[in-house]
Scaffold this motif. Sequence first.
Motif, short mmCIF file in Angstrom:
data_model
loop_
_atom_site.label_atom_id
_atom_site.label_comp_id
_atom_site.label_asym_id
_atom_site.label_seq_id
_atom_site.Cartn_x
_atom_site.Cartn_y
_atom_site.Cartn_z
N VAL A 184 0.84 -1.20 0.00
CA VAL A 184 0.00 0.00 0.00
C VAL A 184 0.87 1.25 0.00
CG1 VAL A 184 -1.70 1.32 1.31
CG2 VAL A 184 -1.93 -1.16 1.12
N ASP A 185 1.86 1.30 0.89
CA ASP A 185 2.69 2.49 1.01
C ASP A 185 3.46 2.77 -0.28
OD1 ASP A 185 1.81 2.84 3.56
OD2 ASP A 185 3.62 2.08 4.53
N ALA A 186 3.97 1.71 -0.92
CA ALA A 186 4.73 1.90 -2.15
C ALA A 186 3.85 2.46 -3.26
CB ALA A 186 5.36 0.58 -2.58
N ALA A 187 2.65 1.93 -3.39
CA ALA A 187 1.76 2.40 -4.45
C ALA A 187 1.34 3.84 -4.24
CB ALA A 187 0.52 1.50 -4.52
N LEU A 188 1.17 4.25 -2.98
CA LEU A 188 0.68 5.60 -2.69
C LEU A 188 1.79 6.65 -2.61
CD1 LEU A 188 -2.01 4.77 -0.01
CD2 LEU A 188 -2.39 5.46 -2.36
N CYS A 332 -5.82 7.33 3.71
CA CYS A 332 -6.01 7.53 5.15
C CYS A 332 -5.40 6.40 5.97
CB CYS A 332 -7.50 7.63 5.47
SG CYS A 332 -8.11 9.32 5.51
N ASN A 333 -5.42 5.19 5.42
CA ASN A 333 -4.95 4.03 6.17
C ASN A 333 -3.48 3.71 5.92
OD1 ASN A 333 -7.54 3.76 7.19
ND2 ASN A 333 -8.18 2.26 5.67
N ALA A 334 -2.81 4.52 5.10
CA ALA A 334 -1.40 4.28 4.80
C ALA A 334 -0.50 4.86 5.90
CB ALA A 334 -1.05 4.91 3.45
#
Length: 422
Positions: A184-188, A332-334
């Motif tokens: 998730v973090d990488a994509a965002l 929000c959840n990252a």
Amino acid sequence: MTRFGHVMEKIDERIPGVDLPLMSVSQTRGVIRRSELTNAPQRAESLDNYKVCRANDIVFNKMSIRSGAMGVAAEDGLVTYHYEVMRPREGTDPHFIVYLMKSSWFTKELIKRERGIGAGDQANVRTTEVPFSVLKTIDAYIPAYAEQRAIANYLDRETARIDGLVDEQQHLIAMLHLRRLAVVDAALSQGLGSEAVLRKTGSQWLPELPGGWEVVRAKRVLSFGPANGVSPAVGDTDDLKSLSLGAIRDGRVIMGPEVTKFVDRSSVASTESLRLRPGDILLVRGNGNVDLVARAGLVGSEFAVEEYIYPDLLIRVRVNSSMLPEFFVWACNASPTRAQVRAQARTAVGTFKVAGGDVRSLSLPLPPLDEQRAIVAYLDKQTSKIDTLIAETERFIELARERRSALITAAVTGQIDVREAA
């Protein structure tokens, strides 16, 4: 069959001024020093009323006996009044007795005798005491001492194997959660293209983003809110439905009996203004765990036909055309947003909270809409695979624990010949 009180005796030894370690009972580790649970174990001003437990005594929590809060003391120590201390009479092995007490057979015998935990009334399990006066009336299978030892040794070995497998699977789950967060973090923060060129943003929370992306305050992408819900008085089961905090789960807002509360419709000024609509986003306003504060979930299409409002510990927002609601939830959840929430959340009496202003001030990444759609589709697919692995692993753990419980019950009731199993 032997009356339990014939093989065990209650001990209520108190020695004012004695210098012994404080002990506690763990469901997984048995009787241990309290210092193993916390670096600063609380000590009463006077320990004179604490009970003394000796090595090989059995200690159990009267209020948590059905959850397995018991064990054999490895050393002398002191325990609080919450605990009962029992000592095996001659010819009785304490380790066998603990396994016997953890068996489903023994639990059923308790239920027959103890008013308040019978008839499957799970709501009262935590508040009902099971003292020695109840235990001593149970007629139990107590074999000869040599067989007790053989059974205890067998169960020590077999349950250790199962516990080892469970520990490995729990470690795997922790690694899968970390993997999910990394995806998730990488994509965002980097986008989906490996050729994306990152540029400095000047933001403390999102220092680098792909070209064409912006760092924006949440207020720039909101068309509604943040707006707190309300928590009116409890209503009848056919009255207005509201959600509990547990409804926000893995980026979704779920409905169902376990997260539904009925409230008094007549005490709500305007149900229409509070009713949840598909596309709404709910965030947790307050929780005892700061990592759950401001966690976001998307309200799905099923809420179009089901009338639900939301409580005052949830916040509702809607996004404008510059950001997809699904992307807002992922952002929000990252990790970058979670770090901001931890810095902003305030605590009072153990509950961490954020206000609407905190939500509006959150720094979020804003890619072009076509990239948002691609990222949402990618994350839905990738996290679904990881979530499936997590669910399968959790099911394995559940089955292993069921196997452990069944094995204990079978061994202490003579359904397994441990001589052949050795």
